[in-house]
Every structure is written in C-alpha cells, then in structure tokens.
Scaffold this active site. Structure first.
Site, PDB file in Angstrom:
ATOM      1  N   SER A 295       0.832  -1.192   0.000  1.00 40.93           N
ATOM      2  CA  SER A 295       0.000   0.000   0.000  1.00 40.93           C
ATOM      3  C   SER A 295       0.875   1.253   0.000  1.00 40.93           C
ATOM      4  O   SER A 295       1.603   1.501  -0.953  1.00 40.93           O
ATOM      5  CB  SER A 295      -0.963  -0.038   1.191  1.00 40.93           C
TER       6      SER A 295
ATOM      7  N   ASP B 220      -9.115  -4.538  -6.146  1.00 44.91           N
ATOM      8  CA  ASP B 220      -8.785  -3.653  -5.026  1.00 44.91           C
ATOM      9  C   ASP B 220      -9.845  -2.548  -4.912  1.00 44.91           C
ATOM     10  O   ASP B 220     -10.071  -1.793  -5.853  1.00 44.91           O
ATOM     11  CB  ASP B 220      -7.402  -3.036  -5.267  1.00 44.91           C
TER      12      ASP B 220
ATOM     13  N   HIS C 235      -7.590  -5.266  -1.550  1.00 41.83           N
ATOM     14  CA  HIS C 235      -6.374  -4.563  -1.138  1.00 41.83           C
ATOM     15  C   HIS C 235      -5.429  -5.474  -0.357  1.00 41.83           C
ATOM     16  O   HIS C 235      -4.216  -5.398  -0.502  1.00 41.83           O
ATOM     17  CB  HIS C 235      -6.750  -3.346  -0.297  1.00 41.83           C
TER      18      HIS C 235
END
Length: 852
Positions: free
Chosen positions: A714, A787, A821
């Site tokens: 991330s 995601d 994610h």
C-alpha cells in the site's frame, strides 16, 4: 527516415465474474522496448505485428505456484486464538479462526453497491472474517467443549448476554446468515428463532452502533437486522436504459477522495433499495419473533440502557453517485421498544461536499449515542464552525445531551476548541471526553459531570497524540448488569492501561489515576523477558485482570493476573506452532539517521547464522512511511523485543527462511515542522531513512550493501517505487497494492490534506510515475485485481508497469484475480510469496556481492 518510436501495446485487467473459477494469476513481464522505424511499420505483416505485441506486453496466464515447504508451513500456521470475557468476569469464550480462506471463498457471488461488497445469496459481507472454532473456559483455566455447534462453523459475530448466561452468534451458511445461541451453563449451542439475518451492512456505524446484533438489557432477547419477508425478486436491468446518467455542479465546492463501488445509475439505486432494505427483529429466549417498526435502509441501531427505546439510523433518498453510503442523507430517529416512532433527532442531507481536511465533519448533530450510565439519555456532538477547519473559530465543537422523553431543550456539556473525538461514561459525576486536532496532533482529555452540566470541565491531561512515550493509557472499562460498557471506577480513581512505549520498547502497564488529586500510581508493568498486555478488568475489588502474555520463544496465551499479590494463572496453553523456527534470531534494533533522528527495526537473521563465519547477507528492508510534525515523536521506538517470534508471511519476515537478513517494520518517518508540511520533503526523508537502515545492517556485519531490496504494501509500495526512482540504494523492489501517480488521487492521499490544485508540483514530485525513467532497479508489482481501497485502483500498478516497460526498465506485474487490497485466499498468498522469492533470488541474492 523518422526516428524510431516504441510500439505501445495496452492491455486490460480481467473483471471478476462472481461465478467463475480462476486457475491462475495474470503476470506481465517487462523486457524493454521493441523499437520499429515508422517508415517500415506499414510494411510489417499483421502476423508479425501480433508476434511483436506478444513479446512486449501480452499478459501470460499462469497456474498458481507455491513457495518452498518451509514457507507454506508459515502460511498454514494456526493463528493465535482470540478471547471474549463475559460481563460477570467468570467465563471466557475462546475463538479460533482459520489460517487462510480458499479461492472458492473469494469466488463466491458478490455485488458492489454504494461502497459495500456483499454476497447476494446470504446477505453477508462478500469475504467475511469468521471464527472456525469456539470453546468455553472459566477463570480457573478449566475448558469446556460446546455441544451442538454447526458442522462447518463460520461465526461472523459472537456476544455475551448482560448476565453472562448466554452467547448469541451468527453462523454463515451458503444461502443465509443464521442466529444461534449458546447456553453457558450446559455448554450447548442451538439455532435460535429461525429468522434470517441481514448482515451485509457489516457492524454498523457511529459512536456505539457497531454490532450485528444487540442484547436487550434484561438479557431475555436480542435485536438484529433481518431480511424483509415477501420482498420478491431482485430488479432486472432493462436493456433499454431509462436515460443518460447526468451529474451537474454549479459553483458548489464538493471535493471527494477516490471512492470505489459507488452507485452508477438508477438501476443501481433500485438494487440498493432491494438488497439493503431491512427489518428490525427481536427474538426472545423462548424463540418468539417480533418485528419492530417499518422496513427501511438501516445501517445502524442501538438500544437504550433501560431497553425502552431504540436509536435508529435510516438512509434517505436522493442517493449520491459520488460518495459511499456512509455519507448518504440519513435520519436519526428514536423508536419505542416495539418499533413505534417517538422523535426524529436529526435529518442530514448527503455529505458529498465535506472539505478533505482531516478535521472536517458534517454540520449538525453527529456521533449520537446513548449515555451508558443513564436510563435513556442521548449524547451527541455539533460543530460550531460549520464543520470546516478552515473557518476561524474559538469554539469548534459542542457536546450535548438530552434525556427521555426528549421534549426539553438539550443540555450543553462541553465546548471545545478542538474536535470532540469520543467520550466514555462512568457515573453521574464522571465522564471522560477526548478532544483532538489533527493538524497540530493536539489531544486533551477532560472530566465532566454529566448530571451537573453547569460544572466546569476538569482537564486531566494535554499532549500531542503522536508522542507515544507520553501516552498515559486508556481507561479500563467494565460491563454493567445491563450490558453497558462504562468506566471502571475504584473509590474515586480510574484504572489506566497503556502500551508503555520507551527506548527499550513497549512495556505495557496499569496505573491508578486519582481523580481528586490528579496523581497516578503504577500498579503493574510488564517485565523482561515477557511482553504482557492487559486486556480486561475482571474484578476491581480483587485486582484481577485478564492479560495476554508472550515472549520471544513462547506464543501468546491468556492469563489471569492478580495485581495485589502478583499471582499469575495460565488460562490457555499454546504449543509453539513451528518449533523448527526457534533458532531464528529476532532483535529490536535502534540506529541514528544522519540528522540525529533515531530509527528502529526488527532485525531477523536465519537460524544458525554467524556474521563472522558466514559474512554479510542479502537483505530486505520492509517498511511503511508515517508522517510526523515532531522529530522527537518520529524517533520513538514502537515495538517490543519480547514479542513472540512468529514469522509473518505478510511482511518480509518469511524471507529469513531463504537465507536473507530482514529489517522488518523499519521506521520511515516523514517529518515536517511549523513551516514545512511532511510531504514537502517526502523523497528526502525517505532517502535518509533508507540510508540509515542499510548502514545499520552493514555496521552489524549482517548486510551486504550491494544486495539490498526494499519492499512494502500500500503506502509502503508507494515508498518502494519512490526510492527506486530517486536513489540507487537498492538492487530490487517489491511493491504490493500501491499508488504511483498521485494526480489520480487529486483530492489528497494518505495524510496529505492539500489538493492537486493547491500544489501541483508536490503531486508530481512525489509520484514515481513521473520519474519512471529514473528507475534504478527491477521492481515486482503485485496488486489485487479487485482492489477497492480508496486511492489504490488496480490501474495504478498497470499504468506504472506500462511506464517502466515503455521506458526500457525492468518490471514484473502480477494481478491476483478476485483479491482486494489485502490478499485473502491461500492460493493467492502462496503465489505472491513464490513470486517474491523468485524475484529476489534473481535480482538480489544473485547479484555480485560488495566484497567481490
């Protein structure tokens, strides 16, 4: 002849079909650019063009691959058990969860509406986190198996009744979510009520409305959101559209961050109405079912402590296509216990025009909740500055309360120059209120007397909340006989439990705070070689607390600790999940940056490794940047050397089994000051941090500076690409689920409050996409193909890969089907680990050592 130009071949990612089953991931290797002179291009046969295209960028469908067996064992290792203590402090519910879910779980039916992803067949979250094992234990450590549990246990939520005699839980089945009950005395489970539960909303929203179900204060029934009866079939999209999708703005400022899964048209609105219309339902211990009130879109509800009222949040039309359901127009209503409307407490329009600043809030009544120490008193906050932190105001927030029958004027409890973040009630004389302001990291905690609103608040402490060393802790709470969580009061004192952050690492503690004098007394603190964390106060009079205790060699277990005489009783006994990993070296290290800022990391070394004998190792630095406005706070240690050495597959820790040194959780502070925002020095700060981490490993003789990789997930992926684009410190990078072009998140990112139009140069300078021509090392990009995290669209990795490929760099793009994610399926995780090992072995371990 015109100059050579690269042939650009674009590709699109696969879209997940809810009923499909994937056999492999999408992998795209970058191997440079095939240049074709413009003059000759028209003469190349079509077949040759297709071949050229396939060489350059054609996605390759591969089967899922697995890493070596020692890494698979880490993935399959049973997670630590969780525990829930009963309100009477006599029973523990021990909960086990599966190590991983399967790809079949991810491939279950899914719909996406208004920011929610859910399974339309059973009305549960589409990829729920569930418990797969339940067991009871008393506070003497005697365990009891529970009879009658479902054969395939998938527990979405479990909660004790106020008297501790029963446990309600939700069981996920393929076509429904079912309500079950455990009777604690005879340790027996049974289906309860037979009414299907609507669990697609999740736990809910707001200060206290955070559960799938709620026990009535008398412990004789539960209330939950159920599926409406006779609702018919889902709407079917008409092939002839109602009309174009039109949106319009006329001078109304409405900045929003990059949300996903939003409503797209009128058909989506009809689907949202259909799938999320719920019926509040009460089920008694005798199984009697009572429907409460009218059906509606109810994302949250909460029973008053005396059980006479229900606070209900109901969404209203018109819906927004620009923000998720959490910002839709809604009403806050009070119903009677049988569902009759009593009063409307608030009526909010859609909140699609909030400023993007972190201290921005809606204008009007917000964070409404029941005061837990009173029968039926609502408390809420109202912005006094219109909700916009840019407005100049001495008073930012006001805290109010109003008691049943809700006919008088509200009472003002507190005026704050900051934002009121949350409050906890104790009794008529004591409630604590937290006030915060993000821009300055300021925190104030005050004591108010709810039954004496004219009494001035008493300031208990004031600090910067990013200062972990000065954290006084959080008040410990208890569950009263009505099931309400309240401050644990002890003869005019509070119990505070804190992390005990220090230069030595975290050493959790319990203090007693005397409210009259303001003095604190240290009752207990975790001591080496243990990391022991207080979880719950079992009995204030006897000084009994529930803790979780672990050491570097001992996995976490639950203990009953007596703070008066020091007696310690183990309630669980967990064996080491992988004894063969005991030889792995784990050490919390600290090291200075060139400007004197102290940094820290967890250093992991392979079992049996000796630096003098074996020499420096290829090293992986794994990190996640964080913003600070104080260098002192950025220098603070944020871990413990005494945590259990449980190797994680999620970060880079697993690589220690493959002969790498690992600097895990290496601190990457991005520091600003009064005149400079942290991100103004983003690249400079990252470079200093990275150099310091490498030097720390080199000085210890464990790191080969010519064979170092950087990685992160991330925002850590954003960091990774930035370091590769601006430095030559690393031999390779691993970037997972990142964002690389900040102009695609123009209304802020992470903790950045300025927009693209406020500072265009900032957005370009921090975006590795605009510096892809300078990529100094090969980068492995991994991303979940579905995601839904704000800002990290899968397109971010695809476009960055295309930039590196088009500029002649070395990159590999792996798109994991069905994953969001974070990667959940065992097949996906194993493939991710295999890709990581292969990439690092080729580009880091296989690189020429510095000594050569």
């Amino acid at each position: 002849m015109p100059p050579s130009k690269p042939v650009a071949i674009a590709f699109t990612r696969p879209q997940a079909d809810p009923d499909s089953r994937y056999t492999g991931g999408l992998v795209t290797p970058g191997i440079g650019v095939l240049a074709v002179p413009e003059l000759f291009r028209i003469f190349i046969p079509c077949a040759a063009l297709l071949v050229a295209a396939s060489i350059m960028a054609t996605p390759v469908d591969t089967t899922y691959k697995e890493p070596p067996s020692e890494v698979i064992e880490l993935v399959d290792m049973a997670p630590p058990i969780a525990a829930e203590v009963s309100p009477d402090g006599q029973t523990l519910l021990l909960m086990e969860r599966p190590a991983m879910i399967s790809l079949d779980d991810l491939a279950a039916p899914e719909k996406r509406l208004a920011g929610l992803r859910f399974n339309p067949e059973n009305h549960a979250p589409s990829v729920p986190r569930y418990q797969s094992g339940l067991q009871l234990s008393d506070l003497d450590g005697n365990k009891r198996e529970i009879d009658g549990l479902p054969d395939s246990l998938r527990v979405l939520d479990a909660t004790f009744s106020p008297d501790g005699q029963h446990i309600a839980f939700l069981q996920i089945e393929r076509h429904a979510v079912e309500l079950w009950r455990i009777d604690v005395d005879d340790a027996r489970a049974r289906p309860w009520g037979g009414y299907p539960v609507h669990a697609a909303w999740g736990r809910g929203w707001g200060m206290s409305m955070r559960s799938y179900l709620e026990w009535a204060p008398d412990g004789q029934s539960v209330v939950f959101r159920g599926l409406p009866e006779d609702r018919g079939d889902a709407p079917v999209r008409d092939r002839r559209p109602d009309g174009p999708v039109v949106t319009e703005t006329r001078g109304r400022t409405a900045p929003t961050r990059t949300f996903q899964d939003l409503l797209g048209d009128s058909h989506d609105e009809r689907l949202f109405d259909y799938y999320f219309r719920t019926q509040l339902v009460r089920v008694g211990l005798d199984g009697e079912v009572t429907r409460l009130g009218d059906q509606g879109l109810v994302p949250a509800f909460s029973l008053s402590p005396d059980g006479r009222y229900i606070l209900v949040m109901r969404l209203q039309r018109p819906y927004s296509h620009a923000v998720p359901f959490s910002r839709f127009a809604h009403r806050l209503e009070v119903w009677s216990a049988d569902g009759e409307p009593v009063v409307t407490m608030a009526d909010h329009p859609v909140a699609d025009d909030l400023p993007i600043a972190f201290d921005a809030v809606i204008d009007g009544r917000r964070s409404m909740a029941w005061r837990t120490d009173a029968d039926a008193t609502l408390v809420w906050v109202e912005a006094a500055d219109g909700g916009d932190p840019a407005n100049v105001a001495d008073v930012r927030d006001r805290l109010f309360q109003l008691s049943a029958p809700f006919e008088e004027a509200p009472e003002l409890l507190l005026e704050s120059g900051l934002r009121v973040a949350w409050a906890i009630s104790g009794d008529a004389e004591t409630a604590l209120v937290w006030e915060r302001w993000w821009a300055t990291r300021a925190e104030r905690v005050s004591r108010i007397a709810p039954d004496h609103p004219d009494r001035a608040p008493e300031l208990l402490w004031e600090r910067m909340f990013e200062d972990r060393y000065a954290d006084p802790g959080m008040p410990m709470t208890r569950i009263d006989t009505r099931g309400q969580r309240r401050l644990a009061m002890d003869n005019g004192s509070l119990w505070l439990a804190g992390p005990g952050a220090s230069d030595e690492g975290d050493r959790p503690f319990i203090d007693r705070l005397d409210l009259a004098s303001g003095e604190t007394e240290r009752l207990w603190q975790s001591e080496a070689p243990w990391h022991e964390q207080p979880l719950a106060l079992l009995d204030a009079d006897s000084g009994l607390v529930l803790t979780r205790r672990e050491s570097a060699e001992d996995p976490p277990d639950f203990y009953r600790r007596n703070l008066i005489n020091g007696e310690l009783l183990a309630l669980t006994q967990t064996e080491h999940p992988l004894p063969e990993m005991k030889g792995v070296h784990r050490e919390l290290i600290t090291y200075p940056r060139e400007d004197g800022v102290m940094l820290s990391a967890i250093l992991l070394l392979p079992a049996g490794y000796d630096a003098e004998r074996d020499g420096p190792l290829p090293t992986v630095v794994w990190a996640y940047p964080r913003e600070f406005i104080s260098a002192d706070a950025a220098s603070q240690v944020s871990d413990s050397p005494y945590r259990f050495n449980r190797l994680s597959y999620w970060s880079a820790q697993f690589l220690v089994t493959k002969g790498y040194a690992v600097l895990d959780n290496a601190t990457m502070p991005v520091i600003g000051d009064e005149d400079v925002e942290p991100n103004d020095r983003f690249v400079e700060e990252l470079t200093r941090n990275a150099e310091a981490a490498i030097n720390a490993g080199v000085e210890r003789g464990v790191t080969d500076p010519a064979r170092v990789a950087i990685g992160g997930h991330s925002y850590g992926a954003f960091m990774t690409a930035s370091l590769l684009a601006h430095t030559d410190l690393f031999q390779a990078g691993i970037a997972r689920s990142g964002a690389y072009n900040r102009t695609l998140t123009p209304f802020g990112f992470q903790r950045e409050q300025r927009t693209l139009w406020d500072d265009t140069d900032l957005y370009i300078n921090v975006s590795p996409f605009f510096h892809a021509q300078n990529m100094s090392a090969p980068i492995l990009l991994i991303h979940g193909a579905e995601d839904n995290n704000s800002g990290t669209y899968p397109m971010q990795s695809e476009r960055f890969y295309q930039a590196v490929r088009g500029l002649g760099g070395t990159a590999r793009l792996v798109m994991l089907p069905l994953e969001s994610h974070g990667y959940r399926a065992r097949e996906s995780v194993l493939h991710m680990l295999r890709e990581t090992i292969d990439w690092l072995d080729e580009h880091v371990k296989g690189a020429t050592p510095a000594a050569d």
